[in-house]
Design a protein around this motif. Sequence first.
Motif, PDB file in Angstrom:
ATOM      1  N   PRO A 246      68.054  39.524  14.844  1.00 58.61           N
ATOM      2  CA  PRO A 246      68.516  40.917  14.946  1.00 58.61           C
ATOM      3  C   PRO A 246      68.851  41.310  16.387  1.00 58.61           C
ATOM      4  O   PRO A 246      69.618  42.234  16.619  1.00 58.61           O
ATOM      5  CB  PRO A 246      67.349  41.735  14.406  1.00 58.61           C
ATOM      6  N   ALA A 247      68.291  40.597  17.368  1.00 55.54           N
ATOM      7  CA  ALA A 247      68.578  40.875  18.774  1.00 55.54           C
ATOM      8  C   ALA A 247      69.667  39.933  19.246  1.00 55.54           C
ATOM      9  O   ALA A 247      69.507  38.715  19.216  1.00 55.54           O
ATOM     10  CB  ALA A 247      67.323  40.684  19.617  1.00 55.54           C
ATOM     11  N   GLY A 248      70.773  40.506  19.670  1.00 55.57           N
ATOM     12  CA  GLY A 248      71.865  39.710  20.196  1.00 55.57           C
ATOM     13  C   GLY A 248      71.943  39.829  21.696  1.00 55.57           C
ATOM     14  O   GLY A 248      71.093  40.450  22.333  1.00 55.57           O
ATOM     15  N   VAL A 249      72.964  39.223  22.255  1.00 58.47           N
ATOM     16  CA  VAL A 249      73.209  39.278  23.695  1.00 58.47           C
ATOM     17  C   VAL A 249      74.607  39.859  23.893  1.00 58.47           C
ATOM     18  O   VAL A 249      75.568  39.393  23.287  1.00 58.47           O
ATOM     19  CB  VAL A 249      73.127  37.870  24.324  1.00 58.47           C
ATOM     20  N   ARG A 250      74.689  40.863  24.732  1.00 59.97           N
ATOM     21  CA  ARG A 250      75.987  41.455  25.064  1.00 59.97           C
ATOM     22  C   ARG A 250      76.424  40.928  26.431  1.00 59.97           C
ATOM     23  O   ARG A 250      75.670  41.002  27.389  1.00 59.97           O
ATOM     24  CB  ARG A 250      75.896  42.979  25.094  1.00 59.97           C
TER      25      ARG A 250
ATOM     26  N   ASP B   6      66.662  28.575  33.967  1.00 60.28           N
ATOM     27  CA  ASP B   6      66.838  30.011  33.792  1.00 60.28           C
ATOM     28  C   ASP B   6      66.289  30.455  32.444  1.00 60.28           C
ATOM     29  O   ASP B   6      66.393  29.746  31.449  1.00 60.28           O
ATOM     30  CB  ASP B   6      68.325  30.397  33.864  1.00 60.28           C
ATOM     31  N   LYS B   7      65.709  31.630  32.439  1.00 58.74           N
ATOM     32  CA  LYS B   7      65.238  32.229  31.186  1.00 58.74           C
ATOM     33  C   LYS B   7      66.436  32.832  30.467  1.00 58.74           C
ATOM     34  O   LYS B   7      67.365  33.320  31.082  1.00 58.74           O
ATOM     35  CB  LYS B   7      64.210  33.329  31.473  1.00 58.74           C
ATOM     36  N   ALA B   8      66.389  32.786  29.156  1.00 55.18           N
ATOM     37  CA  ALA B   8      67.458  33.388  28.357  1.00 55.18           C
ATOM     38  C   ALA B   8      67.078  34.830  28.043  1.00 55.18           C
ATOM     39  O   ALA B   8      65.903  35.115  27.857  1.00 55.18           O
ATOM     40  CB  ALA B   8      67.637  32.599  27.069  1.00 55.18           C
ATOM     41  N   PRO B   9      68.000  35.734  27.967  1.00 52.63           N
ATOM     42  CA  PRO B   9      69.411  35.535  28.284  1.00 52.63           C
ATOM     43  C   PRO B   9      69.655  35.649  29.785  1.00 52.63           C
ATOM     44  O   PRO B   9      69.017  36.426  30.477  1.00 52.63           O
ATOM     45  CB  PRO B   9      70.097  36.673  27.526  1.00 52.63           C
ATOM     46  N   SER B  10      70.579  34.858  30.245  1.00 53.41           N
ATOM     47  CA  SER B  10      71.015  34.928  31.636  1.00 53.41           C
ATOM     48  C   SER B  10      72.457  34.436  31.678  1.00 53.41           C
ATOM     49  O   SER B  10      72.963  33.883  30.699  1.00 53.41           O
ATOM     50  CB  SER B  10      70.116  34.076  32.540  1.00 53.41           C
ATOM     51  N   ILE B  11      73.097  34.647  32.805  1.00 55.87           N
ATOM     52  CA  ILE B  11      74.481  34.207  32.935  1.00 55.87           C
ATOM     53  C   ILE B  11      74.643  33.556  34.305  1.00 55.87           C
ATOM     54  O   ILE B  11      73.993  33.958  35.267  1.00 55.87           O
ATOM     55  CB  ILE B  11      75.478  35.377  32.721  1.00 55.87           C
TER      56      ILE B  11
ATOM     57  N   TRP C  54      82.189  31.280  33.119  1.00 58.16           N
ATOM     58  CA  TRP C  54      81.002  32.121  33.008  1.00 58.16           C
ATOM     59  C   TRP C  54      80.234  31.597  31.801  1.00 58.16           C
ATOM     60  O   TRP C  54      80.772  31.512  30.692  1.00 58.16           O
ATOM     61  CB  TRP C  54      81.380  33.586  32.857  1.00 58.16           C
ATOM     62  N   ILE C  55      78.990  31.222  32.049  1.00 59.47           N
ATOM     63  CA  ILE C  55      78.166  30.540  31.047  1.00 59.47           C
ATOM     64  C   ILE C  55      76.930  31.373  30.768  1.00 59.47           C
ATOM     65  O   ILE C  55      76.177  31.708  31.691  1.00 59.47           O
ATOM     66  CB  ILE C  55      77.760  29.138  31.565  1.00 59.47           C
ATOM     67  N   VAL C  56      76.734  31.709  29.516  1.00 61.98           N
ATOM     68  CA  VAL C  56      75.571  32.505  29.138  1.00 61.98           C
ATOM     69  C   VAL C  56      74.503  31.576  28.549  1.00 61.98           C
ATOM     70  O   VAL C  56      74.803  30.707  27.736  1.00 61.98           O
ATOM     71  CB  VAL C  56      75.952  33.650  28.165  1.00 61.98           C
TER      72      VAL C  56
ATOM     73  N   LEU D 200      64.824  26.277  21.930  1.00 64.52           N
ATOM     74  CA  LEU D 200      66.068  25.554  22.149  1.00 64.52           C
ATOM     75  C   LEU D 200      67.019  26.458  22.920  1.00 64.52           C
ATOM     76  O   LEU D 200      67.389  27.537  22.445  1.00 64.52           O
ATOM     77  CB  LEU D 200      66.722  25.139  20.822  1.00 64.52           C
ATOM     78  N   ALA D 201      67.391  26.035  24.118  1.00 63.06           N
ATOM     79  CA  ALA D 201      68.346  26.781  24.934  1.00 63.06           C
ATOM     80  C   ALA D 201      69.742  26.226  24.705  1.00 63.06           C
ATOM     81  O   ALA D 201      69.922  25.029  24.467  1.00 63.06           O
ATOM     82  CB  ALA D 201      67.971  26.673  26.412  1.00 63.06           C
ATOM     83  N   LEU D 202      70.733  27.117  24.754  1.00 63.97           N
ATOM     84  CA  LEU D 202      72.141  26.753  24.643  1.00 63.97           C
ATOM     85  C   LEU D 202      72.876  27.427  25.796  1.00 63.97           C
ATOM     86  O   LEU D 202      72.669  28.613  26.048  1.00 63.97           O
ATOM     87  CB  LEU D 202      72.744  27.245  23.327  1.00 63.97           C
ATOM     88  N   ASP D 203      73.714  26.684  26.495  1.00 61.31           N
ATOM     89  CA  ASP D 203      74.555  27.260  27.550  1.00 61.31           C
ATOM     90  C   ASP D 203      75.989  27.310  27.015  1.00 61.31           C
ATOM     91  O   ASP D 203      76.639  26.280  26.883  1.00 61.31           O
ATOM     92  CB  ASP D 203      74.481  26.417  28.830  1.00 61.31           C
ATOM     93  N   LEU D 204      76.454  28.515  26.713  1.00 61.98           N
ATOM     94  CA  LEU D 204      77.745  28.728  26.086  1.00 61.98           C
ATOM     95  C   LEU D 204      78.745  29.300  27.076  1.00 61.98           C
ATOM     96  O   LEU D 204      78.492  30.344  27.689  1.00 61.98           O
ATOM     97  CB  LEU D 204      77.586  29.677  24.892  1.00 61.98           C
TER      98      LEU D 204
END
Length: 181
Positions: A7-11, A139-144, A153-155, A170-174
């Motif tokens: 339910p919590a996304g990243v903007r 880096d802790k998520a969320p970060s950019i 630019w990688i989130v 599990l971290a993902l760098d998008l």
Amino acid sequence: IVPLLSPAGVRVVRGTSRTICDIWLCKELEVTGEKPEGNARYPLREGQLVGAIHFPRSGSDIRDQRIEKGTYTLRYARIPVDGDHQGVSPNPDFLLAVLGEVDTVPTDIAVVDLKKKSADTVGTDHPGSFSLAPLEGDDKAPSIRHDEAGDFWIVRLQTTAKTEGKTRDLALDLVVVGTAE
């Protein structure tokens, strides 16, 4: 699909107010094991639902293909190991965008069907692709972060990975902004 998403996304915002996109990952991802298969950097299955992305205005993918305003699912795929794709990207891991109203099944999609649906989504003969960059730093998520070499630019996003009844982070760098050469 919505009940599977956190339910919590990243903007992702450019400057102080321009929203680039909103991203929601699945609450939990079944992974293939501790280590990725082959040359992949992420332990995901091809065709697997990873999350969703919403663009409040049109945007573009890693190939600078236009992504229209709207909501899309994000499914995992690897760059094909064939003559057409040799050397096109140092990163083999991608998330392909499929229009949300077309992609309504939470189960894995066959890669050939996924690529077609994603290409249809962007109106070209190539899927709408978002690169998963190699994980760098702690880096802790969320970060950019900004990769100046590629002007990407990688989130950093994070979810829960599950394998054989065990869970872990599990971290993902998008890559959300930037175009590959």
